[in-house]
Design a protein around this motif. Sequence first.
Motif, short mmCIF file in Angstrom:
data_model
loop_
_atom_site.label_atom_id
_atom_site.label_comp_id
_atom_site.label_asym_id
_atom_site.label_seq_id
_atom_site.Cartn_x
_atom_site.Cartn_y
_atom_site.Cartn_z
N TRP A 94 -3.58 50.77 40.99
CA TRP A 94 -4.74 49.97 40.56
C TRP A 94 -4.87 49.93 39.03
N LYS A 144 -6.62 47.31 34.39
CA LYS A 144 -6.51 47.05 35.83
C LYS A 144 -5.25 46.24 36.12
N PHE A 170 -5.73 45.73 41.85
CA PHE A 170 -6.96 46.53 41.76
C PHE A 170 -7.91 46.20 42.91
#
Length: 441
Positions: free
Chosen positions: A9, A32, A36
């Motif tokens: 993520w 991110k 994510f």
Amino acid sequence: MKGHVQDRWWRPKTDGNGKPVLNAKGHVVREKTERFGKGDRYKVRYFDAEGNERSKSFPDKELTRARAFLTKMQHDVLTGEYIAPESGDEKFREYTAQWQKGQSADAGTRQTVNSHLKTGIFPFLGDKPLKLVEKTDTIRDWLDWLERPKKEGGRGLMASYRAILFDTVSAILQAAADDKKIRSNPCRAKSIKRPKPAQRKVIPWPESRVHAVQLALPPEYTVVVPLGAGLGLRQMEIFGFSPDDIDRDEMIVNVQRQIRWIGGVPVFSPPKGGKTRVVPLGAGVLDGIDGHLAMYEPVPLTLPWLEPGGRPETVRLLISRVLRRSRQYRNKPVWHIIKGSNFTKTEWKSAFSAAGLDYVDRRDGMHAMRHFYASSLLAQGVSIKEVAEYLGHHDPGYTLRIYTHLVPSSHKRARAAADKVFAPRRAATESVTAQRRPEGA
């Protein structure tokens, strides 16, 4: 060892030159990823015992578990305890087929094992993956199913047979553990108890019962009684017995074969366990055999050795089937060959009825003659070791466990031995009195 936990993520942020972007404190800035919030967050990458990269994913907030898994995999590879996750997916039935390749080559043994698998193992465990059979709960459920009455959905099997099935499953699962298919054999867990057969004491027949059954049998079959009760032969050793097995000079019998049925085909094979033996021959038993020979000629019979298709062997059998009417086995004529279960049903049990005796259960089968033989030897002071040899047992301890209650007490002999050294006062007094007593008193 190589391996790491990947966070799918978040990733390190880089500049246009591909270098990590650092914050004011000099720490790498993270950003991110496209994944994510989607799917499992952590992916553990490690290498198995063969050097192949493997992976396993974990959800968000389970970083600690992911790291513990990586540590365990690395430890298992280093210590040789590593088991590939997919190994446990193999079905119990499929692995058993591989296990059987390394077992006994004896056709009769293979037939017996296949019968056990079909009767009480595969219906419950066959289609389960090994990783499920490895669980102790599965083994407990299976044992409960074996014991539960049929009307309640179980098999209702006796403890002695359940113990045999348990040993077979344990052997298969131990092999699976050795082959790194599973971590351990659940049958060896302390919480799993092997079925314990009820120990029933052998109660030998009285001599009158032996003679009553013999007299009630058809004349052509009366010789089975001296062979069983006078030599301790098993049922199919009796029907595989030849007068050529007798050494009249030494007065012994060489017990070296039995008849077995392999998939509906009769064969000659060694006695149970492959253990041939020599048994002393009593003069009265020899008289019984000679009396049978005077009335019935031995029948030459050729059967394959050990298994169907084996080398043919010809033996002059002492006892053969007497065809009072046309008999067939599986739509094929059967000449001269006796099948144990058929003999028990048509001749043995009928003799009980003719003699006015009750046939209670299997304890009244032909094996009862072996028990009578053993009890007779023990009553005459024959040692357990010798009884074991004459019966064809591999372990005298096994013989002792069966017949220990029949071994005559040695108390009387022990007292006599002690009294010979330390003469009791009463005996000494009586001896002196007898010497002083006047003649004619």
